[in-house]
Design a protein around this motif. Structure first.
Motif, short mmCIF file in Angstrom:
data_model
loop_
_atom_site.label_atom_id
_atom_site.label_comp_id
_atom_site.label_asym_id
_atom_site.label_seq_id
_atom_site.Cartn_x
_atom_site.Cartn_y
_atom_site.Cartn_z
N UNK A 194 -8.09 5.42 12.06
CA UNK A 194 -7.38 6.26 10.71
C UNK A 194 -7.38 7.37 10.85
N UNK A 195 -7.12 8.12 12.07
CA UNK A 195 -6.65 9.40 12.25
C UNK A 195 -5.16 9.44 12.19
N UNK A 196 -4.51 8.34 12.08
CA UNK A 196 -3.02 8.17 11.99
C UNK A 196 -2.79 7.85 10.55
N UNK A 197 -3.57 8.08 9.67
CA UNK A 197 -3.11 7.80 8.15
C UNK A 197 -2.59 8.83 7.61
N UNK A 198 -1.51 8.83 6.87
CA UNK A 198 -0.94 9.91 6.03
C UNK A 198 -0.53 9.34 4.62
N UNK A 199 -0.47 10.19 3.78
CA UNK A 199 -0.61 9.95 2.17
C UNK A 199 0.76 10.67 1.56
N UNK B 112 2.43 13.01 -0.38
CA UNK B 112 2.00 13.89 -1.07
C UNK B 112 2.48 13.83 -2.87
N UNK B 113 3.67 13.20 -3.08
CA UNK B 113 4.07 13.06 -4.33
C UNK B 113 3.14 12.12 -5.29
N UNK B 114 2.36 11.20 -5.00
CA UNK B 114 1.53 10.14 -5.42
C UNK B 114 0.08 10.74 -5.31
N UNK B 115 -0.35 11.97 -5.29
CA UNK B 115 -1.80 12.31 -5.38
C UNK B 115 -2.03 12.90 -6.31
N UNK B 116 -3.16 12.77 -6.86
CA UNK B 116 -3.88 13.61 -8.26
C UNK B 116 -4.42 14.83 -7.63
N UNK B 117 -4.44 15.90 -8.76
CA UNK B 117 -5.16 17.32 -8.25
C UNK B 117 -6.57 17.00 -7.45
N UNK B 118 -7.20 15.99 -8.32
CA UNK B 118 -8.45 15.88 -7.34
C UNK B 118 -8.65 15.42 -5.88
N UNK B 119 -7.48 14.49 -5.72
CA UNK B 119 -7.24 14.23 -4.09
C UNK B 119 -6.99 15.45 -3.52
N UNK B 120 -6.17 16.35 -4.04
CA UNK B 120 -5.60 17.31 -3.16
C UNK B 120 -6.61 18.20 -2.58
N UNK C 123 -1.94 15.00 3.76
CA UNK C 123 -0.76 14.73 2.86
C UNK C 123 0.59 15.30 3.56
N UNK C 124 1.77 14.33 3.38
CA UNK C 124 2.96 14.51 3.82
C UNK C 124 3.88 14.37 2.92
N UNK C 125 5.25 14.85 3.22
CA UNK C 125 6.35 14.63 2.30
C UNK C 125 6.46 13.19 2.58
N UNK C 126 7.08 12.54 1.33
CA UNK C 126 7.25 11.02 1.47
C UNK C 126 8.18 10.74 2.68
N UNK D 95 0.87 -1.19 0.10
CA UNK D 95 -0.05 0.13 0.02
C UNK D 95 0.93 1.45 0.12
N UNK D 96 2.02 1.38 0.62
CA UNK D 96 2.95 2.25 0.71
C UNK D 96 3.55 2.89 -0.54
N UNK D 97 4.03 1.54 -1.03
CA UNK D 97 4.88 1.49 -2.51
C UNK D 97 3.78 2.03 -3.57
N UNK D 98 2.68 1.36 -3.75
CA UNK D 98 1.88 1.49 -4.94
C UNK D 98 0.97 2.58 -4.75
N UNK D 99 0.46 3.08 -3.70
CA UNK D 99 -0.75 4.13 -3.35
C UNK D 99 -0.41 5.09 -2.70
N UNK D 100 0.96 5.19 -1.95
CA UNK D 100 1.43 6.16 -1.05
C UNK D 100 0.55 6.29 0.42
N UNK D 101 -0.19 5.08 0.72
CA UNK D 101 -0.92 4.97 1.82
C UNK D 101 -0.13 4.60 3.04
#
Length: 595
Positions: A466-471, A473-481, A488-491, A434-440
């Protein structure tokens, strides 16, 4: 007999707390105080000098831990057994004496090199998740000592009244976490509960109670659900209790469940008395089904409604006030939506997520006041008869005994190896995918994860909170933003969370108890983890897997130092040596990476 039992419980609580304090100190200050901390894994001896107090603690280990979770046979100073209060005094004196010089003032280069990835991703952070200051104020030291006392007192009570109770299902596993976090100086602190309230509300004592409810007029009431199907209709569920009180005004109000302790606290607040007078808030008292406090104390399990409810509790559990801020709840709902929309574990047949599906609160102008009322709903979508909280399985029913997990497995090394193989397949590997493919990224520590067992073997792994989830920011689309900037966090920051919470905190303790209880070094099971990761790397080329295999060290939270320095909200971190790097000098994968 009763006095003897009390004495034994006190002794066990005392010895366990000494172990926690010394293990925290050794892990967190090993770099800064290398000349004062000596451990010999061959002779199982150790010596820790506290220069500010002019004392040295020495003794024998019963088990040496590669990750620092040592077990102690003896702990002496000047020929006398060490008392936990002495350790508290020596530790705080040592850190107060440090002034402005400490682990982070001269270790910047070490921290950077310790966590660099040998790939295109780099973790280049001196303090990845928080800022550190090295000054310990006297007030913090006094507060620290009080919290350790509170934790030891509670632990004594839990050992005395609840040690040895069996785990049968999800509910009993939630209520069996007697000793708590192995790298926290006061894991059972519940500052704010009276002695009577500890007896009434502590999950460790297998307690249960009814929730209280407040009717909130619609112009003040706020709720948000991830979708309409997730909505819970409390009016319908509590109709027989609510209707006689609200009568024809029932539709004008939303209902909020409240912990009984919080209900009494809220009722006395001067700031909201006019809301009661104007009937914007109406106290409804206790009602509804029996609920069971879970390992987090403020979250309750409601079997009749097949859900957990994350309540607000304006008191300290460990070292944090357990209310639900607007930002935390925004993150929670946004994470639930994001992870669901991106089908995070859709390709993983045995890996699941416990979603928070709704939040309810009061719309006050004062955000801190609002946080006192805010709650979140988390449906139960797993089999509660065969699902367990991981943290309770790795604990022993009594300090010094074998873990519940190894006892459940029958104590053999072979079955422990098979169990771990199955577990890694549905936990570690899906998480790194999930980390490598989706940045989650998930904060999947032991208390935030569940395992479903069949014939003792893992058939399901569940991540929650899920409060602890971070994504990334290099792997997100404009729509997700547009959805939520809070996720969204730095990698490197997102990965620092995953590697700490799952590798150091979660696997570190799981492997420790497996190895200790079947009497092998921890490296035996870390090699198993390494082999699974090498195979994953060969198949996927996942750069995060590559990092796990080749980094010199992981970053671990400095709970003791952060509590003493008053920076628990933004804790300091320290490198912990990577056992998988030590095991093999070379890692070969499709990327041609050298370890």
């Amino acid at each position: 007999m009763e006095n003897k039992l009390r004495s034994e419980a006190e002794q066990q609580a005392h010895e366990h707390s000494c172990k926690l304090l010394l293990n925290c100190y050794i892990r967190e200050l090993a770099l800064e105080k290398a000349d004062d901390i000596r451990i010999n894994p061959n002779t199982l001896t150790y010596a820790v000098a506290f220069q500010a107090s002019g004392v040295k603690v020495t003794g024998q280990l019963s088990y040496y831990s590669a990750m620092g979770e040592h077990e102690y046979l003896s702990m002496e100073s000047g020929g006398e057994t060490v008392h936990y209060r002495n350790l508290v005094r020596w530790i705080t004196s040592e850190l107060i004496g440090d002034g402005e010089q400490g682990a982070n003032s001269g270790q910047h280069g070490m921290l950077k090199s310790a966590v660099e990835m040998k790939s295109s991703v780099k973790v280049d952070i001196a303090q990845p998740l928080g800022e550190s200051t090295n000054r310990v104020e006297v007030a913090y030291a006094r507060d620290f000592a009080q919290k350790v006392d509170n934790s030891v007192g509670n632990l004594t009570l839990y050992i005395e009244q609840a040690a040895g109770l069996d785990i049968r299902d999800y509910r009993t596993s939630e209520q069996s976490l007697l000793v708590g976090h192995p790298f926290h100086p006061f894991p059972k602190n519940s500052k704010g509960f009276s002695e009577q309230e500890v007896q009434k509300y502590s999950p460790e004592l297998r307690t249960s109670f009814q929730l209280c409810y407040i009717a909130v007029r619609q112009d003040v009431y706020m709720q948000e659900w991830v979708d309409d199907e997730a909505m819970m209709d409390l009016h319908e569920l509590l109709r027989s209790h609510v209707q006689p009180i609200l009568k024809e005004k029932s539709e004008m109000y939303g209902l909020l469940p409240v912990h009984p302790w919080q209900y009494a606290y809220i009722s006395r607040l001067a700031e909201i008395q006019h809301y009661f007078q104007d009937e914007k808030l109406i106290l409804l008292g206790s009602a509804g089904p029996t609920v069971y406090p879970t390992s987090s104390v403020r979250t309750v399990y409601v079997p009749a409604w097949n859900c957990n409810i994350k309540l607000s509790l304006n008191m300290q559990i460990t070292n944090m006030i357990r209310t639900n801020s607007a930002e935390q709840m925004r993150r929670t709902l946004d994470a639930s939506k994001y992870v669901s929309q991106h089908d995070c574990f859709g390709a993983e047949p045995n890996t699941y997520i416990a979603y928070e599906t709704g939040v309810a609160t009061c719309a006050f102008e004062d955000e801190e006041l609002t946080s006192l009322f805010t709650i979140a709903y988390r449906p139960i979508e797993f089999d509660p008869a065969n699902t367990y909280v991981l943290s309770s399985l790795v604990e022993a029913p009594l300090p010094g005994l074998r873990s519940r997990l190894v006892t459940m497995l029958g104590g053999g090394r072979d079955i422990a190896e098979r169990w771990l193989d199955r577990y890694l397949a549905c936990s570690l590997l899906p998480i790194v995918r999930a980390t490598g493919e989706k940045g989650i990224h998930f904060e999947a520590h032991l208390q935030n994860t569940l395992v479903t067992l069949k014939d003792g073997m893992p058939v399901g792994f569940i991540v929650r909170d899920l409060e602890g989830v971070s994504v990334d920011e290099e792997l997100i689309s404009e729509q997700d933003h547009a959805a939520s900037d809070l996720l969204f966090y730095s990698r490197e920051k997102a990965w620092a969370r995953t590697s700490y919470y799952f590798i150091v905190n979660h696997l570190g303790s799981l492997i420790h108890v497996l190895a200790r209880d079947v009497n092998v070094p921890e490296e035996h099971f870390w090699k198993q983890v390494r082999d699974a990761l090498v195979e994953e790397l060969e198949q996927t080329g996942n750069e995060y897997v590559q990092h796990l295999l080749t980094t010199e060290a992981f970053l671990a939270k400095q709970n003791l130092v952060s509590c003493l320095r008053g920076i628990s909200q933004t804790p300091a971190y320290v490198p912990v040596s990577n056992p998988m790097k030590r095991i093999g000098s070379e890692v070969r994968g499709s990327c041609g990476i050298q370890g």
